[in-house]
Design an enzyme around this catalytic site. Structure first.
Site, mmCIF file in Angstrom:
data_model
loop_
_atom_site.group_PDB
_atom_site.id
_atom_site.type_symbol
_atom_site.label_atom_id
_atom_site.label_comp_id
_atom_site.label_asym_id
_atom_site.label_seq_id
_atom_site.Cartn_x
_atom_site.Cartn_y
_atom_site.Cartn_z
ATOM 1 N N SER A 70 0.843 -1.191 0.000
ATOM 2 C CA SER A 70 0.000 0.000 0.000
ATOM 3 C C SER A 70 0.877 1.240 0.000
ATOM 4 O O SER A 70 2.002 1.229 0.498
ATOM 5 C CB SER A 70 -0.939 0.015 1.211
ATOM 6 O OG SER A 70 -0.214 0.127 2.411
ATOM 7 N N ASP B 127 12.316 3.052 3.292
ATOM 8 C CA ASP B 127 11.296 3.581 4.200
ATOM 9 C C ASP B 127 11.762 3.606 5.651
ATOM 10 O O ASP B 127 11.461 4.558 6.386
ATOM 11 C CB ASP B 127 9.958 2.840 4.052
ATOM 12 C CG ASP B 127 10.078 1.327 4.094
ATOM 13 O OD1 ASP B 127 11.159 0.798 4.412
ATOM 14 O OD2 ASP B 127 9.069 0.658 3.785
#
Length: 492
Positions: A15, A240
């Site tokens: 996502s 990330d």
């Protein structure tokens, strides 16, 4: 300085989100503009990411962010993209993707470690790279690559691939590049000797650049399509977790847990720590922003519970997240424990079946009621976190004073309290959008808004409400002993 806004594109393993952000003095604006899903799917014999779908959703989010900025009467200065690590796309001489990128959960790397170690030893690879061994690391994926590499011009990790299609420029940002296990820890450059010994192509690699590098302006065609003129693409810490750690105002001798699909447990250091003990415990030295190193270990994370939720929902059992947390919090029993880092949990056809199999092997009963499964998973994660934190203290000689829990997993108050209880350390939550924040801070530093990462983090600390979880004296000794037996079985 002109009041500007920044766009952060944050891609997780399934996502993504697009945020519009502002960090002027006395401002801490984080506005979610677009959220989208992209589960990997089987295509041409492999589990792949639908890149055209991902890129289309990113462009939609960027365009909407530009519209919102204009509504606010402000200008977008730059865009930064971060994502998960290790996965890559192969681009041909015409600048086209030759196939959708293969997902790290694909089984093509089964047995790749053993085949690769026949060419170069495990210890040599660790001495060179300082990176933990996971069978989905880029080095093993490339070693198992079945594509015709004679057609390939360049290999780009996911955020670099997106930047390429946004700007036409191709570079490899350092924090994500280190996750490939192909970067030399001493030089910060591709280890061409290692790759030559393994027979891996080196001509596909692009220059490694540090976090904060200006990749280039949006190409004319993209800028026109998105109505974003004169917007620069900046490479933040494109991994990330690298962005999450960059955004976190972590105190000295505090650890962090970047908690989401995976849990990344570590500390920030000024340089790599590479020795036999570190290698034996399979810790990693991933690149951080501004000369830092993320000394950490991967733990399977909330992927296990979320996979169970998907199964329950498919079977008509609605498991609402906040409700299950309340149920778990009210219980004082410890129904069972799993070892979260068992490879069978990486991508099983049924997570519940995989859990049941492990429990049978360890002589435990499987209570399949959702609250019991959730408690078992959360308790096991907390005890695994505590074990890894103790290993960090042992390997580094540092006495930890607390742990900051970053990311969406910090919303799980039960897991946060259990982590404090199991580790004996104060746990702090609140920076649930740590990755987006770190992405934006690096862009803002490049823009000159902040003079250093320390100054940028101070801005975060002054504008985020943190919550503390103090270790409670609870009957954990017996439970911890039971878990330790199970962990030892899988680690030995």
């Amino acid at each position: 300085m002109e009041s500007v806004l920044y766009i952060a594109v944050d891609l997780g393993a399934g996502s993504g989100r697009v945020f519009l952000a502002g960090v002027d003095p006395n401002e801490f604006l984080l506005e979610e503009i677009h959220r989208f899903q992209y589960p990997p799917a089987m295509e041409n014999g492999h589990l792949r990411w639908n890149f055209s779908h991902i890129f289309g959703e990113i462009k939609f989010g960027l365009r909407q962010a530009g519209i919102r900025a204009r509504q606010l009467g402000r200008t977008v200065r730059s865009v930064g993209v971060d994502s998960w690590g290790v996965d890559y796309g192969l681009v041909d001489n015409e600048g086209q993707l030759i196939a959708d990128p293969v997902c790290y959960r694909d089984d093509r790397t089964t047995g790749a470690m053993e085949r690769l170690f026949a060419k170069v030893s495990r210890s040599t690879i660790f001495e060179k790279t300082g990176i933990q061994f996971q069978n989905f690391n880029t080095i093993f994926q490339l070693f198992s690559e079945s594509a015709d590499l004679s057609r390939v011009s360049k290999l780009l990790l996911m955020p670099d691939l997106i930047n390429f299609f946004l700007t036409g420029k191709s570079e490899s940002e350092y924090t994500n590049a280190t996750t490939t296990q192909m970067v030399n820890a001493a030089t910060g450059s591709w280890d061409l000797d290692l790759m030559d010994c393994l027979g891996l192509p080196t001509t596909l690699l692009t220059e490694i650049v540090p976090a904060g590098t200006e990749v280039g302006l949006l190409s004319a065609a993209v800028a026109k399509e998105l109505e974003l003129p004169d917007v620069t693409v900046i490479a933040p810490a494109t991994h990330d977790t690298g962005s999450a750690v960059a955004g976190a105002p972590i105190s000295d001798n505090w650890a962090y847990i970047s908690s989401g699909t995976w849990s990344l447990i570590g500390i920030e250091q000024d340089g790599p720590l590479i020795d036999q003990n570190v290698g034996r415990h399979n810790f990693t030295n991933e690149g951080g922003a501004y000369g830092t190193v993320r000394f950490l270990k991967n733990v399977m994370g909330l992927w296990i519970f979320e996979s169970c939720r998907r199964e329950w929902n498919a079977n008509g059992i609605d498991v609402e997240y906040d409700g299950i947390i309340r149920e778990v919090t009210d219980r004082v029993d410890f129904p069972a424990f799993i070892f979260p880092d068992d490879e069978r949990f990486l991508n099983p056809p049924s997570m519940l079946a995989a859990i049941g199999q492990q429990l049978r092997e360890t002589g435990q009963e499987f209570d399949e009621r959702p609250a019991s499964v959730a408690k078992m998973v959360f308790d096991s994660l907390a005890l695994r976190y505590a074990s890894v934190l103790r290993s960090i203290e042992s390997l580094t000689g540092r006495h930890l004073l607390g742990v900051q829990i970053l990311g969406g997993g910090g919303r799980n108050s039960y897991l946060s309290q259990m982590t404090a209880n199991a580790s004996g350390l104060t746990a702090v939550t609140g920076l649930t959008e740590a990755t987006v924040v770190g992405n934006v801070l690096v862009q803002a530093i490049t823009a000159g808004r902040f003079g250093s990462l320390a100054e940028a983090r101070k801005h975060v600390a002054e504008n985020v409400a943190f919550e503390e979880f103090i270790p409670e004296s609870s009957a954990l000794d017996e439970a911890a002993s039971r878990y330790a037996v199970i962990e030892a079985r899988f680690l030995n």
